[in-house]
Design a protein around this motif. Structure first.
Motif, mmCIF file in Angstrom:
data_model
loop_
_atom_site.group_PDB
_atom_site.id
_atom_site.type_symbol
_atom_site.label_atom_id
_atom_site.label_comp_id
_atom_site.label_asym_id
_atom_site.label_seq_id
_atom_site.Cartn_x
_atom_site.Cartn_y
_atom_site.Cartn_z
ATOM 1 N N SER A 106 19.088 30.540 7.776
ATOM 2 C CA SER A 106 19.143 29.162 7.297
ATOM 3 C C SER A 106 19.544 28.220 8.420
ATOM 4 O O SER A 106 18.927 27.161 8.626
ATOM 5 C CB SER A 106 20.131 29.053 6.129
ATOM 6 N N VAL A 107 20.568 28.600 9.171
ATOM 7 C CA VAL A 107 21.026 27.765 10.283
ATOM 8 C C VAL A 107 19.935 27.630 11.338
ATOM 9 O O VAL A 107 19.656 26.527 11.840
ATOM 10 C CB VAL A 107 22.309 28.348 10.895
ATOM 11 N N GLN A 108 19.278 28.742 11.680
ATOM 12 C CA GLN A 108 18.265 28.711 12.733
ATOM 13 C C GLN A 108 17.015 27.936 12.334
ATOM 14 O O GLN A 108 16.267 27.487 13.204
ATOM 15 C CB GLN A 108 17.893 30.144 13.130
ATOM 16 N N SER A 109 16.784 27.784 11.031
ATOM 17 C CA SER A 109 15.608 27.034 10.573
ATOM 18 C C SER A 109 15.966 25.626 10.109
ATOM 19 O O SER A 109 15.162 24.963 9.456
ATOM 20 C CB SER A 109 14.918 27.788 9.430
ATOM 21 N N ALA A 304 8.907 31.080 17.060
ATOM 22 C CA ALA A 304 8.685 32.459 17.507
ATOM 23 C C ALA A 304 8.756 32.568 19.022
ATOM 24 O O ALA A 304 9.368 33.502 19.571
ATOM 25 C CB ALA A 304 7.340 32.964 16.995
ATOM 26 N N GLU A 305 8.166 31.610 19.715
ATOM 27 C CA GLU A 305 8.198 31.651 21.172
ATOM 28 C C GLU A 305 9.613 31.394 21.697
ATOM 29 O O GLU A 305 10.072 32.071 22.625
ATOM 30 C CB GLU A 305 7.230 30.612 21.733
ATOM 31 N N LYS A 306 10.315 30.466 21.110
ATOM 32 C CA LYS A 306 11.672 30.138 21.554
ATOM 33 C C LYS A 306 12.612 31.319 21.391
ATOM 34 O O LYS A 306 13.462 31.583 22.255
ATOM 35 C CB LYS A 306 12.197 28.926 20.780
ATOM 36 N N HIS A 307 12.475 32.054 20.271
ATOM 37 C CA HIS A 307 13.390 33.148 19.964
ATOM 38 C C HIS A 307 12.812 34.522 20.318
ATOM 39 O O HIS A 307 13.393 35.543 19.949
ATOM 40 C CB HIS A 307 13.774 33.099 18.487
ATOM 41 N N ASP A 308 11.685 34.555 21.027
ATOM 42 C CA ASP A 308 11.057 35.804 21.472
ATOM 43 C C ASP A 308 10.788 36.744 20.297
ATOM 44 O O ASP A 308 11.117 37.934 20.322
ATOM 45 C CB ASP A 308 11.941 36.498 22.513
#
Length: 338
Positions: A106-109, A304-308
């Motif tokens: 939730s925090v990451q999104s 997806a790219e930012k968090h690999d």
């Protein structure tokens, strides 16, 4: 029972066979979470009998049903959901773990993904207490949104607490958690080669008796037939696909998906038809595939790219479907871990 709200999008490839070294490929399955599960594993001398393996697996699934089902009033989470605001309840460690994972996602999104969307699911017709698929009024939507938000939950020791009458729904991560738990149990019994699948979420490790890899076909998001978009070999990873193409309704010429952005309280409206995530944890693959589906083709790709994150996107286009893969997906599906 738990009811999944993600589409099954994998085709399991390869015949069940043994080989000359005496190893055999055992398999069993059955109903779970409103869908099915299946286990395939390599058996060799010294391992527990197949009946014992099946007993252990079904015990895990039964425990999860008692703890996490939103379709039985006596489950741990439904007893919590029935509590009014400003109450706490002792919970098993598994539920507290999933709440923490939900908070992380939730925090990451920025709040788009949330475990407390059950009032919205029910309102739109997709939840366990739904009374028909329909577009709600603005007033009803505003009322439901007051009871949504991970910030209204907190953990105190072994207790889960809420300051608003929120309702927690684990259907976006429960199957992935079940797959990881079963895989851990199999490994504890000495099983090294296996493919565990529950409601479409899966994890594979090791090789089949003939030495070949577990091969998984990613399915094109179509209702009329099963078409493989891509085939990959999996060893040591979980796979999860979320899609909007098997659980939706149409009203007034508009399509409404079961995938919700908790910030708006409404189904997402974009061209991303499905997304598959590959991750060492089936639990995280499960949650991340839902998160990326909610974010959509552009925001999801950037995330997806930012968090690999290893992600395979299937996007609607005028001519059909187009696919896009993150750099991590190409690396991980090729068996590279660095």
């Amino acid at each position: 029972m738990l009811i999944r709200w993600q589409g099954v999008a994998f085709l399991l490839l390869g015949a069940l066979s043994g080989c000359g070294n005496g190893d055999t490929l055992e398999s069993f399955g059955g109903p779970t979470m409103g869908s099915t599960y299946s286990i395939k594993y390599v058996r060799h001398a010294g391992l527990p009998a197949p009946d014992e393996v099946r007993f252990q697996v079904e015990q895990i699934l039964a425990d999860m049903d008692r703890q996490m089902s939103t379709y039985r009033s006596d489950s741990d989470i439904e007893r919590f959901n029935a509590l009014p605001a400003n109450n706490c309840q002792a919970m098993p460690a598994s539920i507290l773990e999933l709440v923490r994972v939900g908070e992380q996602l939730s925090v990451q999104s920025d709040g788009s993904y949330d475990l407390t969307v059950e009032p919205l699911l029910n309102l739109w017709g997709f939840g366990p207490q739904a009374r028909g698929e329909t577009v709600p009024t603005a007033e009803a939507l505003a009322d439901a949104r007051k009871r949504v938000g991970h910030q209204h939950l907190r953990i105190e020791g072994d207790r889960l607490c809420k300051n608003v009458a929120v309702e927690v729904d684990f259907n976006s991560i429960a199957a992935g958690y079940a797959v990881d738990t079963i895989a851990t149990r199999l490994e504890a019994m000495g099983i090294r080669g296996y493919l565990v699948e529950a409601t479409g979420e899966l994890k594979a490790s090791g090789k089949k008796p003939d030495g070949s890899s577990w091969r998984i076909a990613l399915e094109e998001p179509r209702d009329d037939q099963k078409v493989a978009e891509r085939i990959i070999a999996v060893d040591g990873f979980g796979l999860s696909t979320s899609g909007d193409y098997r659980n939706y309704f149409e009203q007034g010429g508009k399509r409404y998906s079961h995938a919700f952005d908790a910030r708006t309280g409404a189904p997402v409206s974009h061209t991303l038809a499905s997304v598959t995530v590959i991750h060492p944890s089936a639990l995280m693959a499960d949650g991340l595939s839902t998160l990326l589906l909610i974010l959509g083709p552009e925001r999801g790709w950037d995330y997806a790219e930012k968090h690999d994150i290893g992600a395979f996107f299937v996007i609607r286009a005028d001519t059909g479907f187009v696919t896009r893969t993150s750099h991590a997906f190409e690396r991980l599906s090729a068996g590279k871990t660095e």
